[in-house]
Scaffold this active site. Structure first.
Site, PDB file in Angstrom:
ATOM      1  N   SER A 260      -4.126 -11.336   0.622  1.00  0.00           N
ATOM      2  CA  SER A 260      -5.117 -10.880   1.587  1.00  0.00           C
ATOM      3  C   SER A 260      -6.154 -10.039   0.887  1.00  0.00           C
ATOM      4  O   SER A 260      -5.892  -9.467  -0.176  1.00  0.00           O
ATOM      5  CB  SER A 260      -4.435 -10.032   2.651  1.00  0.00           C
ATOM      6  N   LYS A 261      -7.315  -9.960   1.510  1.00  0.00           N
ATOM      7  CA  LYS A 261      -8.409  -9.271   0.823  1.00  0.00           C
ATOM      8  C   LYS A 261      -8.193  -7.770   0.753  1.00  0.00           C
ATOM      9  O   LYS A 261      -8.864  -7.082   0.002  1.00  0.00           O
ATOM     10  CB  LYS A 261      -9.751  -9.619   1.459  1.00  0.00           C
ATOM     11  N   ARG A 262      -7.239  -7.268   1.534  1.00  0.00           N
ATOM     12  CA  ARG A 262      -6.936  -5.844   1.427  1.00  0.00           C
ATOM     13  C   ARG A 262      -6.289  -5.526   0.101  1.00  0.00           C
ATOM     14  O   ARG A 262      -6.366  -4.420  -0.400  1.00  0.00           O
ATOM     15  CB  ARG A 262      -5.912  -5.425   2.469  1.00  0.00           C
ATOM     16  N   LYS A 263      -5.552  -6.504  -0.419  1.00  0.00           N
ATOM     17  CA  LYS A 263      -4.766  -6.193  -1.609  1.00  0.00           C
ATOM     18  C   LYS A 263      -5.207  -6.932  -2.852  1.00  0.00           C
ATOM     19  O   LYS A 263      -4.768  -6.622  -3.948  1.00  0.00           O
ATOM     20  CB  LYS A 263      -3.296  -6.482  -1.320  1.00  0.00           C
ATOM     21  N   ASN A 264      -6.064  -7.923  -2.698  1.00  0.00           N
ATOM     22  CA  ASN A 264      -6.563  -8.677  -3.844  1.00  0.00           C
ATOM     23  C   ASN A 264      -7.940  -9.235  -3.507  1.00  0.00           C
ATOM     24  O   ASN A 264      -8.187  -9.567  -2.351  1.00  0.00           O
ATOM     25  CB  ASN A 264      -5.646  -9.875  -4.142  1.00  0.00           C
TER      26      ASN A 264
END
Ligand code: GLU
Length: 492
Positions: A260-264
């Site tokens: 997910s864009k929160r983590k990568n």
């Protein structure tokens, strides 16, 4: 599994992205496996654009997907831009085909018209929630008498078309990686196949196209596995031979959740702008689900194709490790000849400058940030570099301030990532107050905290106002830069 010529029909695979945003790294990952499988088996690789969601599909997104795949050198044999014998390859251009196929299902009793109003469905959902029972469509219109249907049609009542799930306990199908997979029918419901606007849903369009485009193997992400029972039922309803199914393990964050864009960073454009080499990204993505029999980690796409077999795909839930990707990229960079490196740099710079100049809207948003500091036109580039490129040139050492150590800095940044991710209203005032609050929580002096953030966001200790710059860059890009900084520290 390797397909031997003459033993099976021709291999035809596809990637079927929905053009609803930035091209996703997961699309490249799945495209790569389809591509390698097609090449290995002298088959064809098809690009199909699944743009039936009128509200969310964007032409720019389609263009970006194609550009990103080309950047990665994953070239399709048939697709909307180059045509082919099984087109059109954009679902929005195939409406007539879906209408015709929906009609077949209505006629053979595998689907039915549902006239339920929004209000009725809402009420049904509320009641289901209250009684904590089965959720999903309750089948109200499954058995409407013919006269009622005719009457509603003559009144021009809007309707959707739903699949009529057979009354059976389980549905099973074979996944080439997992063996027999069984689904409990009580978890499925009469899904919509055609919406009231006459557009098909994913299920109908996907199966009809896979069949008409003679797709032999559906290689797609694991997240679609729960749709496959519906697809199997559709194949059956038409009397068609289903494709073979291969559900690839998902790319995952370090905590094993779906990437997910929160983590990568998940946008392929990010990797291109950041200056990753396509062959390094390809190698890294290949390793996420597959390995060479020798265990060697660095390999080219040609080597992958040469040795590719489905049985070497591992279901182990790979972790997308940005630090490793950066390390890989370094190896690839060092292996380039000076001539090749010079060529790549020139191409990358020209592409980036062109993109900058074309985006006049963005230029107008960044001008207020710098215009009072400019004395010469030529200063523009140096002052705004960080607002265009994700590739900043600080080193891990620059982030570790006097009196702090590596771990303290890393811990703080991990918490900062979470804190910024939680900010919904990405505005200078908010960013300012949240950052100040955060400095108290993590017990970092604002001076130090702002300095580290400034380096991460702007690449320099001097810059236009930090929170204004962060606002212009946008939340996703700022989260990406924080992730980069953490990855850079990880390499330390
Ligand atoms: N349109 C779907 C997607 O966005 C396709 C999934 C599939 O390959 O069946 O990925």
């Amino acid at each position: 599994m390797e397909i031997k010529s003459g033993e099976e029909s021709v291999v035809r695979v596809r990637i079927a992205p929905s053009p609803t945003g930035d091209p996703h790294v997961g699309t490249a990952y799945i495209a790569l496996f389809n591509y390698a499988f097609a090449k290995k088996n002298n088959g064809k690789f098809v690009l199909r654009i699944e743009d039936t969601d009128q509200a969310r599909s964007r032409k720019e997104s389609e263009t970006m997907i194609m550009e990103s795949l080309k950047w990665l050198n994953i070239q399709w044999d048939e697709g909307p831009d180059i045509g082919g014998s099984h087109g059109p390859y954009r679902q929005s251009e195939r409406s007539e085909i879906y209408r015709e196929h929906a009609r077949i299902l209505l006629e053979n009793g595998s689907a039915y018209r549902c006239f339920c109003t929004k209000e009725r469905l809402e009420k049904m959902r509320e009641e289901q929630k209250k009684s904590k029972q089965f959720s999903g469509y309750d089948g109200f219109c499954r058995n409407l008498p013919k006269e009622t249907i005719d009457q509603y049609l003559s009144e021009n009542r809007p309707y959707v078309i739903r699949i009529k799930l057979p009354q059976q306990d389980t549905i099973s199908f074979r996944d080439e990686l997992r063996g027999q997979v069984e689904f409990d029918c009580s978890t499925l419901n009469d899904q919509i196949l055609m919406k009231a606007d006459g557009y098909p849903t994913y299920h109908l369009a996907n199966v009809v196209d896979d069949h008409l485009m003679k797709i032999s193997h559906v290689i797609r992400a694991e997240e679609w596995i729960s749709s496959t029972p519906i697809h199997i039922l559709l194949y059956k309803a038409y009397g068609w031979q289903p494709a073979k199914f291969i559900h690839m393990p998902l790319l995952r964050n370090a905590d094993k959740s779906k990437i997910s864009k929160r983590k990568n960073p998940v946008s392929l454009r990010y990797y291109e702008r950041q200056g990753f080499l396509p062959e390094a990204l390809i190698n890294f993505l290949a390793l996420q689900g597959w390995s060479l029999p020798t265990g060697e980690e660095i390999f080219s796409i040609d080597e992958m194709i040469k040795h590719f077999t489905l049985d070497r795909i591992s279901l182990g839930g790979p972790v997308f490790d940005l630090t490793k990707l950066i390390r890989f990229n370094g190896i690839y960079m060092r292996n380039l000849s000076a001539d090749d490196l010079a060529k790549r740099i020139t191409e990358a710079v020209i592409k980036q400058k062109l993109a900058q100049l074309q985006d006049q809207g963005y230029l107008m948003t960044i001008l207020p940030l710098i215009k009072d500091r400019l004395r010469l036109l030529s200063e523009f580039d140096a002052r705004t570099h960080f607002l265009y490129s994700g590739a900043l040139t600080y080193s891990a050492r620059d982030l570790i301030l006097k009196g702090k150590n590596l771990n303290q800095t890393k811990n703080m940044l991990n918490k900062a990532l979470e804190m910024y991710d939680a900010i919904a209203d990405w505005k200078p005032g908010n960013l300012d107050s949240e950052t100040r609050q955060f400095s108290e929580i993590v017990k970092w002096a604002t001076k130090d905290l702002f300095m580290v953030l400034r380096i991460i966001v702007t690449g320099s200790t001097e810059s236009p106002p930090l929170f204004e710059s962060m606002t212009v860059l946008g939340k996703t890009e700022c989260l990406n830069r924080l992730q980069d900084a953490i990855a850079t520290l990880q390499l330390e």
